[in-house]
Design an enzyme around this catalytic site. Structure first.
Site, PDB file in Angstrom:
ATOM      1  N   HIS A 197      -9.742   1.722   1.365  1.00 30.62           N
ATOM      2  CA  HIS A 197      -8.298   1.593   1.184  1.00 30.62           C
ATOM      3  C   HIS A 197      -8.008   1.058  -0.213  1.00 30.62           C
ATOM      4  CE1 HIS A 197      -4.180   1.132   1.741  1.00 30.62           C
ATOM      5  NE2 HIS A 197      -4.129   0.554   2.929  1.00 30.62           N
TER       6      HIS A 197
ATOM      7  N   CYS B 274       0.804  -1.227   0.000  1.00 30.98           N
ATOM      8  CA  CYS B 274       0.000   0.000   0.000  1.00 30.98           C
ATOM      9  C   CYS B 274       0.828   1.263   0.000  1.00 30.98           C
ATOM     10  CB  CYS B 274      -0.949  -0.021   1.182  1.00 30.98           C
ATOM     11  SG  CYS B 274      -1.983  -1.483   1.152  1.00 30.98           S
TER      12      CYS B 274
ATOM     13  N   LYS C   1      -9.362   7.741   3.283  1.00 30.43           N
ATOM     14  CA  LYS C   1      -9.900   6.376   3.287  1.00 30.43           C
ATOM     15  C   LYS C   1     -11.220   6.258   4.039  1.00 30.43           C
ATOM     16  CE  LYS C   1      -5.330   4.195   2.924  1.00 30.43           C
ATOM     17  NZ  LYS C   1      -4.493   5.413   3.068  1.00 30.43           N
TER      18      LYS C   1
END
Length: 493
Positions: free
Chosen positions: A420, A244, A415
């Site tokens: 996400h 991420c 988010k």
């Protein structure tokens, strides 16, 4: 290969599926989201029992040396090395228009809904930031559009939209030296649908029924490759997969290509499409996701006491990064300036953040040094803020460690509304950060009902706020302990 690169660092500790045995000690563990049952741990250190992962070891003591620099930081002045943003493109749960995307964020609208792309009725988590209104018309021809994994479709469309926004359409590109224009569009998971379909064909029908596109449309480098093939861009081209933290790593790498004189323009960002059975099921197995099936729109709640995990999202966010010299020469629109960035590693655990926050705080510090910015100049942080118990507070504590006076600082969590986006998260959040710089408005962090008492910086709870951004940072962290921070500011000639 797709599926090898892991997802984001959210304070999750994996546990063994088997806790039995007599040659080990037992201890209660938290998985970063909720307490799990007592674990059996081997007495001879942090060894796996072959069925799961070990608990996180205690943080090793690392001596952080003070910087010897005593003079005030200096920003880059060479127009060949100064890096500006001249275009933005995205694909999101709120559509593919930049202004619509940011207006929805300012309104505090949640894009989290029940999943209907596949039958999720038997899944313990049945909601996500699923994209529903996506169209690739005018950007991908019909034949390729039918074959491509959504991960690559999102990335190509976002990339071409960013080029259009930068006044670099096909006719203009034809007149330019395209060996000086590169592409770095990364992904955390790759073509997960293509990969899953190939495995399914192998198991059910045998290897002869595997599509010839199985490998090409699964591997993580294909986002950059396909965009370059479509546009003829022959400069530096590769993908980065750091879970991420991916998109921020791409921005950092691209800026360095420009600074070193290896490219004039870079098309950069992240793309992801993991809202499908394998992706959702895998994160459920990690015990990483919120389980608020009765209130999907209220599930993602960074820094709120009642958060219980992150919410999956998807999409793509791409920037056109360009040397100031190149942008001025061609009269390009300059949206903002990239001042610098940094990447570090926790060197601690696959999924759990360091308890001392050293990896994150040092990354923030290094990014400011690279940008030529003092901590006092930063007054906005677009936080990673995934809505997990351990991750949210670990990031916040690191921010407090670097920024001593936060009285005028604002932080928020994108988010909370879009979920996400994994490898795409940094790209989408960079666009949100730049829009905040341009509009003077910060979007809220929604679902702030009962804030953690230790969170003492203004999180822009539930309602947008007007705020003139001086310097902004955008944080992204990934499984494996990958930390990344990028620094943006309004452009000043």
């Amino acid at each position: 290969m797709a599926g090898i690169a892991g997802p984001c660092s959210s304070g999750v500790l994996f546990r063994s599926r088997e806790a039995g045995g007599i040659n080990g000690a037992s201890m209660a563990q938290f998985d970063g989201l909720r307490q799990v049952e007592t674990m059996h741990m081997p007495v001879n250190g942090n060894k796996s029992n072959g069925l799961g992962f070990t608990s996180a070891p205690k943080c090793r003591i690392i001596k952080a040396m003070a910087s010897s620099t005593v003079s005030a930081p200096k920003r880059e002045t060479d127009p060949k090395k100064r890096t500006v943003i001249t275009g933005m493109g995205l694909v999101s749960v709120f559509g593919s228009d930049i202004d619509t995307f940011y207006n929805k964020l300012l309104e505090g609208e949640s894009g989290i809904t029940l999943i209907d792309r596949f039958d999720a009725s038997t899944f313990s988590v049945r909601f996500a930031g699923q994209i529903r209104t996506f169209s690739s018309k005018g950007y991908i021809d019909g034949k390729n559009d039918r074959r491509l994994d959504d991960c690559w479709r999102y990335g190509i469309v976002a990339g071409k939209k960013a080029l259009e926004d930068a006044n670099l359409g096909p006719e203009v590109l034809q007149t330019m030296d395209r060996t000086r224009i590169g592409v770095i569009v990364g992904t955390g998971m790759g073509g997960l649908t293509a990969f899953s379909a190939g495995v399914e064909s192998l198991i059910q029908k045998g290897y002869k029924k595997i599509s010839p596109f199985f490998i090409p449309y699964s591997i993580t480098n294909m986002g950059s490759a396909l965009l370059a093939i479509d546009t003829g861009l022959m400069g530096p081209n590769y993908s980065i997969s750091t879970a991420c933290a991916t998109a921020n790593y791409c921005f950092y790498a691209a800026a360095n290509h420009i600074r070193r004189g290896e490219a004039d323009i870079m098309v950069v960002g992240g793309t992801e499409a993991a809202v499908m059975p394998t992706g959702v099921g895998g994160f459920i197995a990690c015990r990483a996701l919120s389980q608020r099936n009765d209130e999907p729109h209220r599930a993602s709640r960074p820094w709120d006491k009642n958060r219980d995990g992150f919410v999956m999202g998807e999409g793509a966010g791409v920037l056109v990064m360009e040397s100031l010299e190149s942008a001025l020469k061609r009269g390009a629109p300059i949206i903002a300036e990239y001042l610098g960035g940094a990447v570090t590693c926790d060197a601690h655990h696959m999924t759990d953040p360091r308890s001392d926050g050293l990896g994150v705080s040092s990354c923030i510090t290094k990014s400011l040094e690279d940008a030529g910015v003092s901590p006092e100049e930063v007054n906005y942080v677009n936080a990673h803020a995934t809505s997990t118990l351990a991750g949210d507070l670990a990031e916040f504590n690191a921010i407090k460690k670097v920024f001593k006076d936060t009285s005028t600082m604002k932080i928020n969590g994108t988010k909370s509304m879009i979920g996400h986006g994994l490898g795409a998260a940094g790209g989408l959040e960079a666009i949100a950060t730049i829009k905040a710089i341009n509009t003077g408005w910060l979007h809220p962090t929604i679902n702030q009902d009962d804030l953690e008492p230790t969170v003492t910086i203004d999180t822009v709870p539930n309602v947008k706020k007007q705020h003139e951004v001086n310097v902004a940072i955008s944080n992204s962290f990934g499984f494996g302990g990958h930390n990344s921070v990028v620094v943006f500011a309004p452009f000043s000639p």
